[in-house]
Design a protein around this motif. Structure first.
Motif, short mmCIF file in Angstrom:
data_model
loop_
_atom_site.label_atom_id
_atom_site.label_comp_id
_atom_site.label_asym_id
_atom_site.label_seq_id
_atom_site.Cartn_x
_atom_site.Cartn_y
_atom_site.Cartn_z
N CYS A 110 2.00 4.35 8.48
CA CYS A 110 2.62 3.22 9.19
C CYS A 110 3.68 3.67 10.20
O CYS A 110 4.11 2.89 11.04
N TRP A 121 1.18 -17.61 -2.90
CA TRP A 121 1.69 -16.30 -3.35
C TRP A 121 1.78 -15.35 -2.16
O TRP A 121 2.81 -14.70 -1.94
N LEU A 128 1.27 6.01 -1.79
CA LEU A 128 0.55 5.26 -0.76
C LEU A 128 -0.39 6.24 -0.09
O LEU A 128 0.05 7.13 0.63
N ARG A 158 -6.43 -6.78 -5.03
CA ARG A 158 -5.51 -7.75 -4.44
C ARG A 158 -4.16 -7.14 -4.05
O ARG A 158 -3.39 -7.75 -3.31
N GLY A 205 2.91 -0.71 -4.89
CA GLY A 205 3.63 -1.60 -3.98
C GLY A 205 5.14 -1.64 -4.17
O GLY A 205 5.90 -1.56 -3.22
N ARG A 206 5.56 -1.76 -5.44
CA ARG A 206 7.01 -1.92 -5.68
C ARG A 206 7.79 -0.69 -5.24
O ARG A 206 8.88 -0.79 -4.69
N ASN A 228 -0.25 -6.36 8.11
CA ASN A 228 0.20 -4.98 8.36
C ASN A 228 -0.95 -4.22 9.04
O ASN A 228 -1.95 -3.89 8.39
N ARG A 279 9.67 -9.70 3.40
CA ARG A 279 10.85 -9.45 2.55
C ARG A 279 11.46 -8.09 2.84
O ARG A 279 12.67 -7.92 2.75
N THR A 314 -5.97 -14.56 -6.09
CA THR A 314 -4.71 -14.74 -5.36
C THR A 314 -4.68 -16.15 -4.78
O THR A 314 -5.62 -16.92 -4.98
N GLN A 339 -1.89 1.81 -3.24
CA GLN A 339 -0.43 1.95 -3.19
C GLN A 339 0.22 1.42 -4.46
O GLN A 339 -0.34 0.56 -5.14
N HIS A 383 8.75 -2.07 11.48
CA HIS A 383 7.36 -2.07 11.02
C HIS A 383 7.09 -3.35 10.24
O HIS A 383 7.95 -3.82 9.49
N ARG A 387 5.33 -14.03 -0.86
CA ARG A 387 5.62 -12.64 -1.22
C ARG A 387 5.52 -11.67 -0.05
O ARG A 387 6.05 -10.56 -0.11
N ALA A 390 5.34 -4.80 7.41
CA ALA A 390 4.58 -4.58 6.17
C ALA A 390 4.75 -5.75 5.22
O ALA A 390 3.84 -6.07 4.47
N ASN A 391 5.92 -6.37 5.25
CA ASN A 391 6.22 -7.45 4.32
C ASN A 391 7.48 -8.14 4.86
O ASN A 391 8.47 -7.45 5.15
O1 UT7 Z 1 3.42 -0.30 5.46
C1 UT7 Z 1 3.84 0.45 4.38
C2 UT7 Z 1 2.88 0.18 3.32
N1 UT7 Z 1 3.04 -0.89 2.44
C3 UT7 Z 1 4.14 -1.59 2.16
O2 UT7 Z 1 5.19 -1.46 2.70
C4 UT7 Z 1 3.97 -2.57 1.04
C5 UT7 Z 1 5.18 -2.61 0.18
N2 UT7 Z 1 4.99 -3.45 -0.98
C6 UT7 Z 1 4.79 -4.78 -0.93
O3 UT7 Z 1 4.73 -5.37 0.13
C7 UT7 Z 1 4.74 -5.53 -2.22
O4 UT7 Z 1 5.06 -4.67 -3.28
C8 UT7 Z 1 3.35 -6.20 -2.52
C9 UT7 Z 1 3.11 -7.33 -1.54
C10 UT7 Z 1 2.24 -5.17 -2.43
C11 UT7 Z 1 3.36 -6.78 -3.91
O5 UT7 Z 1 4.42 -7.70 -4.03
P1 UT7 Z 1 5.46 -7.58 -5.23
O6 UT7 Z 1 6.40 -8.71 -5.08
O7 UT7 Z 1 6.02 -6.19 -5.24
O8 UT7 Z 1 4.52 -7.85 -6.47
P2 UT7 Z 1 4.36 -6.96 -7.76
O9 UT7 Z 1 3.44 -5.82 -7.51
O10 UT7 Z 1 5.72 -6.69 -8.35
O11 UT7 Z 1 3.62 -8.00 -8.70
C12 UT7 Z 1 4.27 -9.23 -9.14
C13 UT7 Z 1 3.23 -10.08 -9.84
C14 UT7 Z 1 2.38 -9.29 -10.85
O12 UT7 Z 1 2.06 -10.15 -11.89
P3 UT7 Z 1 2.91 -10.10 -13.29
O13 UT7 Z 1 2.72 -8.71 -13.80
O14 UT7 Z 1 4.32 -10.39 -12.92
O15 UT7 Z 1 2.25 -11.17 -14.11
C15 UT7 Z 1 1.15 -8.96 -10.07
O16 UT7 Z 1 0.02 -8.76 -10.91
O17 UT7 Z 1 2.29 -10.60 -8.86
C16 UT7 Z 1 0.97 -10.21 -9.23
N3 UT7 Z 1 0.23 -9.98 -8.00
C17 UT7 Z 1 -0.44 -10.93 -7.34
N4 UT7 Z 1 -0.59 -12.23 -7.61
C18 UT7 Z 1 -1.31 -12.94 -6.72
C19 UT7 Z 1 0.10 -8.81 -7.30
N5 UT7 Z 1 -0.65 -9.02 -6.21
C20 UT7 Z 1 -0.98 -10.32 -6.21
C21 UT7 Z 1 -1.74 -11.12 -5.34
N6 UT7 Z 1 -1.87 -12.43 -5.62
N7 UT7 Z 1 -2.32 -10.63 -4.22
#
Ligand code: UT7
Length: 327
Positions: free
Chosen positions: A113, A32, A191, A152, A218-219, A283, A258, A28, A216, A253, A36, A255-256
């Protein structure tokens, strides 16, 4: 009879895990993570002999000092957590023992959460019953104890921390006015921590070390978090004939960033009216809301209309509307 918050406090452990530290642990990078999630760093309880209750105790001791409360006066402690010191007994009772609260009872609320929000609603009902005068509501999680620092998708998000509020009776306009709580158990696979319960006992057949970590999708969680928090904040305002113009602070809360921005946008709040601490702590699960209140306490004014909202594993979600009770 209402329940009003008469004090807030928080604690995060001194050790910090930055995005640059994580670059050395998983594939990572700072850019990023920041773009993100909005997270720059998180605090980690490194001492292996310390648990969730130890952070909670730091927060509650500060709370008692700020509210001039003797531990013997505390009637009830409710603790939101998914990282209890042990599966049982509950962490609330451990906190009570460690702070010397001899005249109280307590229990934990497991709502991920949404743990603090659910605990706040629970604590408020005890006060509103007229039977309990000093109720301590805690949100605390040592997420580092259930995070896989090779994954990650989770390790970049979570941090450790604790926060607490004091609830006391109010016969004035100040205090908790209304709430909308929600839940949908069909979201449980998105989750969760698989092992350690009765379905997959710690050393049961087929249980792998990975199953002891939080995981989790994530998406999916992201999508539902935005939808459910936006919906319930909007519905709660409508129910109380309010618009975002009438609300001084939205406390979502953390968490992100965005998710926070999307909820603020959907519910009609400019970001200036939204409490944001995610850059500092990541978080912290049940601790995010009380840590927000602690960090923004100096900006809160008596009479401010405040809406707290959360979304978490379960799925669990909700929103609470209150009128802030002190300057
Ligand atoms: O508190 C309640 C609990 N949790 C939440 O509310 C979390 C909710 N979800 C999120 O915050 C987001 O979904 C995450 C931060 C977990 C992930 O972000 P995202 O924008 O949804 O990323 P994604 O899973 O759609 O992945 C996009 C790309 C992927 O690569 P490809 O397939 O597009 O090539 C992932 O493999 O980013 C990649 N990726 C990373 N890259 C660098 C995923 N995690 C990482 C990372 N560093 N840590």
């Amino acid at each position: 009879m209402k329940a009003m918050i008469t004090g807030v406090s928080g604690y995060v452990p001194p050790d910090v895990l930055t995005n640059h530290d994580l670059e050395k642990m998983v594939d990572t990078n700072d850019e990023w993570i920041l773009s993100r999630t909005g997270i720059k760093k998180r605090h980690i309880l490194k001492d292996p002999t310390k648990a969730t209750s130890d952070m909670a105790v730091e927060a509650v001791k500060e709370l008692l000092a700020k509210t001039n409360t003797d531990p013997s006066e505390v009637d009830f402690i409710v603790c939101g957590t998914v990282t209890p010191d042990r599966t049982f007994p509950d962490t609330a009772n451990t906190i009570a023992d460690k702070i010397g609260a001899k005249n109280c009872f307590g229990f934990d609320v497991n709502a991920a959460c949404s743990g603090f929000l659910y605990a706040l609603q629970t604590g408020a009902m005890y006060v509103e019953s007229g039977k309990y005068k000093k109720v301590v509501v805690v949100g605390a999680d040592k997420m580092s104890s259930i995070i896989n620092y090779k994954d990650r998708a989770t390790c970049i998000i979570f941090g450790d921390g604790a926060g607490a509020v004091m609830l006391e009776p109010s016969d004035s306009e100040y205090g908790i006015i209304d709430e909308l709580m929600g839940g949908d158990g069909s979201g449980r696979e998105f989750l969760l921590k698989q092992a350690g319960g009765s379905l997959f006992p710690s050393n049961g057949p087929g249980v792998t070390p990975e199953m002891h970590y939080a995981e989790q999708e994530g998406r999916t969680v992201f999508k539902f978090a935005v939808k459910r928090m936006s919906e319930c904040v909007t519905a709660l305002m409508k129910k109380n004939n309010l618009t975002a113009d009438d609300i001084t602070w939205l406390v979502p809360h953390q968490a992100n960033i965005r998710i926070i921005n999307a909820v603020a946008d959907h519910a009609g709040f400019p970001i200036e009216k939204v409490m944001v601490t995610i850059q500092e702590y990541g978080n912290t699960t049940a601790a995010t809301l009380p840590l927000c209140l602690r960090d923004y306490e100096g900006k809160l004014k008596k009479g401010d209309n405040v809406i707290l909202t959360s979304f978490g594993g379960g799925f669990t979600w909700g929103a609470i509307y209150l009128k802030w009770a002190y300057d």
